[in-house]
Scaffold this active site. Structure first.
Site, short mmCIF file in Angstrom:
data_model
loop_
_atom_site.label_atom_id
_atom_site.label_comp_id
_atom_site.label_asym_id
_atom_site.label_seq_id
_atom_site.Cartn_x
_atom_site.Cartn_y
_atom_site.Cartn_z
N ARG A 1 0.83 -1.22 0.00
CA ARG A 1 0.00 0.00 0.00
C ARG A 1 0.87 1.27 0.00
NH1 ARG A 1 -0.51 4.64 2.72
NH2 ARG A 1 -0.22 3.58 4.69
N ASP A 2 1.58 1.53 1.09
CA ASP A 2 2.37 2.77 1.18
C ASP A 2 3.54 2.71 0.21
OD1 ASP A 2 2.99 5.26 2.16
OD2 ASP A 2 3.23 4.64 4.24
N HIS B 1 8.81 7.05 8.09
CA HIS B 1 9.46 7.12 6.78
C HIS B 1 10.93 7.48 7.05
CE1 HIS B 1 5.94 6.78 3.99
NE2 HIS B 1 5.32 6.94 5.14
N CYS C 1 4.26 9.31 0.09
CA CYS C 1 2.87 9.71 -0.12
C CYS C 1 2.85 10.74 -1.24
CB CYS C 1 2.29 10.29 1.16
SG CYS C 1 0.63 10.93 0.93
N ASN D 1 9.27 4.26 3.39
CA ASN D 1 9.17 3.87 4.80
C ASN D 1 10.47 3.22 5.25
OD1 ASN D 1 6.31 3.56 3.52
ND2 ASN D 1 5.94 3.66 5.72
P1 HMG Z 1 -13.02 14.43 -2.82
O1 HMG Z 1 -12.51 14.87 -4.16
O2 HMG Z 1 -13.31 15.47 -1.79
O3 HMG Z 1 -14.24 13.44 -3.04
O4 HMG Z 1 -11.92 13.45 -2.24
P2 HMG Z 1 -15.78 13.60 -2.66
O5 HMG Z 1 -16.01 13.16 -1.28
O6 HMG Z 1 -16.24 14.98 -3.04
O7 HMG Z 1 -16.46 12.57 -3.68
C1 HMG Z 1 -16.36 12.78 -5.10
C2 HMG Z 1 -16.84 11.54 -5.83
O8 HMG Z 1 -15.91 10.48 -5.58
C3 HMG Z 1 -18.21 11.02 -5.39
O9 HMG Z 1 -18.81 10.46 -6.56
C4 HMG Z 1 -17.89 9.93 -4.44
O10 HMG Z 1 -18.88 8.92 -4.37
C5 HMG Z 1 -16.61 9.35 -5.04
P3 HMG Z 1 -20.03 11.19 -7.31
O11 HMG Z 1 -21.09 11.37 -6.27
O12 HMG Z 1 -19.47 12.50 -7.78
O13 HMG Z 1 -20.37 10.25 -8.41
N1 HMG Z 1 -15.78 8.74 -4.02
C6 HMG Z 1 -15.23 7.52 -4.09
N2 HMG Z 1 -15.22 6.59 -5.06
C7 HMG Z 1 -14.56 5.45 -4.79
N3 HMG Z 1 -13.90 5.21 -3.63
C8 HMG Z 1 -13.87 6.14 -2.68
C9 HMG Z 1 -14.55 7.35 -2.90
N4 HMG Z 1 -14.70 8.45 -2.14
C10 HMG Z 1 -15.45 9.29 -2.83
N5 HMG Z 1 -13.22 5.89 -1.52
C11 HMG Z 1 -11.21 11.69 -0.75
C12 HMG Z 1 -11.99 13.00 -0.89
C13 HMG Z 1 -11.02 11.45 0.73
C14 HMG Z 1 -12.03 10.59 -1.38
C15 HMG Z 1 -9.83 11.84 -1.47
O14 HMG Z 1 -9.18 12.95 -0.94
C16 HMG Z 1 -8.94 10.64 -1.31
O15 HMG Z 1 -9.25 9.57 -1.84
N6 HMG Z 1 -7.76 10.81 -0.63
C17 HMG Z 1 -6.83 9.73 -0.39
C18 HMG Z 1 -5.41 10.20 -0.67
C19 HMG Z 1 -4.44 9.07 -0.39
O16 HMG Z 1 -4.72 7.93 -0.65
N7 HMG Z 1 -3.23 9.43 0.15
C20 HMG Z 1 -2.23 8.43 0.47
C21 HMG Z 1 -2.58 7.58 1.65
S1 HMG Z 1 -2.35 8.40 3.22
C22 HMG Z 1 -0.66 8.12 3.59
O17 HMG Z 1 0.06 7.65 2.76
C23 HMG Z 1 -0.16 8.43 4.98
C24 HMG Z 1 0.04 7.16 5.83
O18 HMG Z 1 0.92 6.25 5.20
C25 HMG Z 1 0.58 7.53 7.21
C26 HMG Z 1 1.79 8.46 7.17
O19 HMG Z 1 2.82 8.11 6.53
O20 HMG Z 1 1.69 9.53 7.77
C27 HMG Z 1 -1.31 6.43 6.05
MG MG Z 2 3.11 6.40 5.28
#
Ligand code: HMG
Ligand code: MG
Length: 314
Positions: free
Chosen positions: A26-27, A221, A252, A261
């Site tokens: 994933r990450d 990380h 990320c 990481n």
């Molecule tokens: P948004 O653009 O605000 O979406 O994104 P929304 O809520 O306005 O929804 C828009 C449309 O997308 C809607 O469809 C939803 O149904 C659909 P419509 O009504 O227009 O037809 N939708 C989805 N479809 C499929 N799957 C979904 C989903 N959600 C909404 N899950 C959102 C908001 C949170 C979805 C977006 O910002 C997002 O996906 N962010 C994730 C970013 C990410 O993955 N970053 C990396 C992971 S975090 C990380 O790496 C840190 C970590 O490792 C810890 C660390 O290191 O600190 C964990």
């Molecule tokens: Mg991370």
């Protein structure tokens, strides 16, 4: 167990056993620009379990447009054998992501929030308050469905847009997530800037707020090369769950300057030398990261993988 290095000399104050949560699929992969075929991802997960990892974070059910590399989450989960699925975690940002995950039979999910507003806006398109409001029904529905929920707090030790992060901000977000019903809190050093004193300060602040150390995991990380030192000090303060990424992949796409990481191999080498049990077979893990590096077209950033590949040791 093979590949245990040059002898074991324990240090006082360390746990007897550590749970390594491998976030590589994933990450590690979420930052890869070229799409990695689903079959390769599934093979990676299978190899990680074969190498003794107890727990693997396999993908995320985020908005596919935000992380195209993991747009095959449904296909990947379907490709996992049932016993692997039981032990596998997926990242979900909201109800839509949880619904998708539960429909595939997922039993472990992870939600995520940020200690800083800047990263919350960039990573989740939400303020911290809005993101927590988005998490609450996810946690409630997941636990009602019998799934376990871990929670990440990102930017616990520093943020590229805001600078230093107060431990109180981590405590505030972390306690809200635990109060919702998350079983575990993983402290994210998203851009790898933490140093050991900061780690202790955040752990102490969480302890002062009544959070049992058994519920805390660390997620470092390695951007500034501090991940192993930070891990060691966390273990000395009672943490027993450590996130790491096979081969040291990761980053990320929404966190300025984030690199990989802590490499699972580097962690496993240190813990083996300290006589701390992980169940990880280092030889098989190194072989897995070398295999994956072949698919990604570049060598693993893990120091242990590099040393082993150069045939420097046993
Ligand atoms: P948004 O653009 O605000 O979406 O994104 P929304 O809520 O306005 O929804 C828009 C449309 O997308 C809607 O469809 C939803 O149904 C659909 P419509 O009504 O227009 O037809 N939708 C989805 N479809 C499929 N799957 C979904 C989903 N959600 C909404 N899950 C959102 C908001 C949170 C979805 C977006 O910002 C997002 O996906 N962010 C994730 C970013 C990410 O993955 N970053 C990396 C992971 S975090 C990380 O790496 C840190 C970590 O490792 C810890 C660390 O290191 O600190 C964990
Ligand atoms: Mg991370």
């Amino acid at each position: 167990m093979s590949g245990q290095g040059f002898g074991r000399v324990p240090l006082p104050g360390l746990p007897r056993r550590v749970v390594v949560h491998d976030v590589g699929p994933r990450d590690g992969l979420q930052n890869e620009a070229a799409f990695v075929p689903t079959a390769v991802k599934a093979e990676l997960v299978r190899r990680l379990y074969d190498a003794g990892l107890p727990s693997v974070e396999v993908t995320s059910f985020v908005l596919p447009e935000w992380v195209p590399q993991l747009a095959d989450a449904e296909e990947l989960v379907a490709a996992l054998p049932g016993d692997a699925l039981e032990r596998s975690t997926v990242l979900v940002p909201n109800r839509r992501g949880l619904d998708r995950a539960l429909a595939c039979g997922v039993r472990r999910v992870a939600v995520f929030a940020s200690a800083t507003e800047s990263f919350s806006a960039r990573n989740l398109n939400r303020t911290i308050g809005e993101s927590l409001a988005m998490c609450a029904p996810v946690v409630a529905r997941a636990t009602a469905a019998g799934a376990t929920v871990r929670a990440y707090v990102s930017m616990c030790f520093g943020d590229p847009w805001e600078g230093a992060v107060a431990p109180a901000d981590v405590v505030s977000v972390g306690c809200r997530l635990l109060d919702m019903g998350c079983s575990e809190l993983s402290l994210g050093d998203t851009t790898g800037v933490a140093t050991p004193g900061q780690v202790v300060a955040v752990l102490d602040a969480l302890g002062d707020a009544g959070v049992a150390v058994e519920r805390i995991a660390v997620h470092f990380h390695d951007t500034y090369g501090q991940a192993l030192a930070n891990t060691l000090v966390a273990l000395q303060h009672g943490v027993t769950t450590v996130d790491a990424s096979a081969g040291g992949l990761g980053g990320c796409p929404y966190a300025l300057g984030a690199t990989g990481n802590l490499a699972t191999e580097d962690l496993a080498w240190q813990l083996a030398g300290l006589g701390v049990e992980t169940g990880v077979d280092l030889d098989r893990l190194v072989e897995t990261s070398r295999w994956l590096a072949g698919h990604l077209g570049r060598p693993s950033p893990s120091r242990v993988v590099a040393a082993r590949s150069a045939g420097r040791n046993r």
